[in-house]
Design an enzyme around this catalytic site. Structure first.
Site, short mmCIF file in Angstrom:
data_model
loop_
_atom_site.label_atom_id
_atom_site.label_comp_id
_atom_site.label_asym_id
_atom_site.label_seq_id
_atom_site.Cartn_x
_atom_site.Cartn_y
_atom_site.Cartn_z
N TYR A 149 40.51 69.09 -40.34
CA TYR A 149 40.70 68.90 -39.06
C TYR A 149 42.03 70.04 -38.82
CZ TYR A 149 43.86 66.54 -35.55
OH TYR A 149 44.00 65.81 -34.98
N TYR A 159 50.87 63.99 -38.99
CA TYR A 159 49.20 64.17 -40.30
C TYR A 159 49.26 64.01 -41.17
CZ TYR A 159 44.54 64.54 -40.36
OH TYR A 159 43.16 64.86 -41.48
N1 LIG Z 1 38.68 59.85 -37.53
C1 LIG Z 1 39.04 61.40 -37.41
O1 LIG Z 1 40.64 61.33 -36.18
C2 LIG Z 1 38.95 62.37 -38.53
C3 LIG Z 1 39.53 63.56 -37.31
C4 LIG Z 1 38.76 65.10 -37.87
C5 LIG Z 1 38.06 64.42 -39.35
N2 LIG Z 1 37.91 63.13 -40.06
C6 LIG Z 1 37.92 62.94 -41.14
O2 LIG Z 1 36.22 62.71 -41.67
C7 LIG Z 1 36.18 61.95 -42.57
C8 LIG Z 1 35.52 61.07 -42.29
O3 LIG Z 1 36.94 59.55 -41.98
P1 LIG Z 1 36.19 58.74 -40.85
O4 LIG Z 1 37.10 59.20 -40.00
O5 LIG Z 1 34.66 58.53 -40.75
O6 LIG Z 1 37.03 57.21 -41.63
P2 LIG Z 1 36.55 55.90 -41.99
O7 LIG Z 1 37.69 55.64 -42.99
O8 LIG Z 1 35.52 55.64 -41.91
O9 LIG Z 1 35.78 56.88 -43.65
C9 LIG Z 1 36.97 57.44 -44.20
C10 LIG Z 1 36.01 56.87 -45.82
O10 LIG Z 1 36.54 57.55 -47.04
C11 LIG Z 1 36.46 56.83 -47.99
N3 LIG Z 1 37.01 57.14 -49.17
C12 LIG Z 1 38.57 57.40 -49.85
N4 LIG Z 1 38.44 57.11 -50.64
C13 LIG Z 1 37.48 57.06 -51.40
C14 LIG Z 1 37.20 57.50 -52.94
N5 LIG Z 1 38.27 57.87 -54.11
N6 LIG Z 1 36.14 57.91 -52.88
C15 LIG Z 1 34.97 57.59 -52.01
N7 LIG Z 1 35.01 57.51 -50.60
C16 LIG Z 1 36.38 57.42 -51.00
C17 LIG Z 1 36.53 55.19 -47.80
O11 LIG Z 1 35.90 54.29 -48.57
C18 LIG Z 1 35.68 54.97 -46.38
O12 LIG Z 1 34.78 55.32 -46.30
C19 LIG Z 1 37.44 61.98 -43.30
O13 LIG Z 1 37.28 63.20 -44.65
C20 LIG Z 1 38.50 62.43 -42.00
O14 LIG Z 1 40.04 62.75 -43.08
C21 LIG Z 1 38.63 62.52 -39.27
#
Ligand SMILES: NC(=O)c1ccc[n+]([C@@H]2O[C@H](COP(=O)([O-])OP(=O)(O)OC[C@H]3O[C@@H](n4cnc5c(N)ncnc54)[C@H](O)[C@@H]3O)[C@@H](O)[C@H]2O)c1
Length: 277
Positions: A149, A159
């Site tokens: 991000y 954040y």
């Molecule tokens: N949603 C947004 O606005 C956004 C923007 C940019 C980047 N991201 C990034 O995208 C990625 C996915 O997030 P998302 O938005 O799909 O949300 P999400 O909550 O669906 O996914 C996050 C995942 O991380 C997993 N997780 C947490 N702790 C863990 C561990 N110890 N071991 C293995 N897995 C673990 C969770 O179980 C979950 O499936 C993340 O890195 C997030 O930071 C999200």
């Protein structure tokens, strides 16, 4: 429309919690593009989420692993090799900050939580790549992608310590991208995605206002989870073989904007409101 971009390719997808997850959309599209893969998440996320539904739809095995636990990762990689032989792609779609969850502001973080944020959201990427390399699990020209991000480069309200985790995540991609590329021709990149309504995204303070702001600022508007999945697929495909060690913005242009007409119009309106209030 599908292009068979991943025909015959094998991989591991971390982080599908429910049908809002970016990893969920990547899995669906990877399947449609001809890939086979293992799905993984923590045991508690597997229990609380709906990954089994995705696994059924994608004919994929689910292997539990906490991505901070090197034994779990080693077991996962070993099983993936047993099942598929060498792999072609890995998605790291993992992020979590206990400080954000507990609403502790950046200047008052709990340091045990801070360690956890960094371990879950960034060091886990190092641990996964290190294990893949140790077990020589990746085919040449294989592709490893993590999701990042823009808070890694620019400060965005709310954040919190996730900004530091994303900066570290992107640095790991560069450092390992050099070593893994040099030794095994494996690519390592991060995609810097627009704010997206997912379980993790909803934890960010003021996510609705942030999403409206970034949408107004971006000439192409925010990128959604399906569009992020499309970009991931291109990076897993053979069409991007010389792309490595990059942080690639997938944000409708937001990261290169200073002010847009749509954002300025809204900003000016708020002044009008102040005056009439
Ligand atoms: N949603 C947004 O606005 C956004 C923007 C940019 C980047 N991201 C990034 O995208 C990625 C996915 O997030 P998302 O938005 O799909 O949300 P999400 O909550 O669906 O996914 C996050 C995942 O991380 C997993 N997780 C947490 N702790 C863990 C561990 N110890 N071991 C293995 N897995 C673990 C969770 O179980 C979950 O499936 C993340 O890195 C997030 O930071 C999200």
């Amino acid at each position: 429309m599908n292009y068979n971009l991943l025909k015959g390719k094998k991989g591991i997808i971390f982080g599908a919690l429910n049908d809002m997850s970016i990893a969920w959309k990547v899995a669906e599209l990877a399947k449609a593009e001809g890939a086979e893969f293992i799905l993984t998440n923590t045991p508690v996320s597997i229990r609380l989420g709906t990954i089994d539904k995705l696994a059924e739809a994608c004919n994929a095995e689910v292997i539990p692993a906490d991505a901070t636990d090197t034994n779990d990762i080693a077991n996962l990689v070993t099983k993936a090799i047993e099942k598929f032989g060498k792999l072609d792609f890995v998605l790291h779609s993992i992020g979590m900050s206990p400080n954000v969850r507990k609403k502790l502001p950046y200047d008052k973080v709990n340091y045990d939580f801070y360690h956890k944020t960094l371990d879950i959201s960034a060091l886990s990427f190092h641990k996964v790549i290190a294990e893949l390399k140790k077990q020589d699990a990746m085919n040449e020209w294989g592709s490893i992608v993590a999701l990042s991000y823009v808070a890694a480069q620019r400060t965005l309200y709310g954040y919190n310590d996730m900004a530091d985790a994303k900066a570290l995540l992107e640095s790991v991609a560069r450092s390992f991208g050099y070593i893994y590329g040099r030794e095994k021709k494996v690519r390592v990149n991060t995609i810097s995605q627009s704010p997206t309504l997912t379980t993790a995204g909803s934890g960010v303070k003021g996510i609705d206002g942030l999403m409206d702001f970034t949408d107004r600022m971006s000439p192409l508007g925010n990128a959604n989870a399906e569009e992020c999945a499309q970009y991931c697929i291109t990076l897993f495909s053979d069409l991007t073989k010389k792309v490595t060690m990059q942080n690639l913005y997938h944000d409708g242009g937001f990261s290169n904007m200073g002010m847009s007409y749509r954002a300025m119009s809204q900003y000016n309106k708020s002044f009008d409101n102040d005056i009439t209030d």
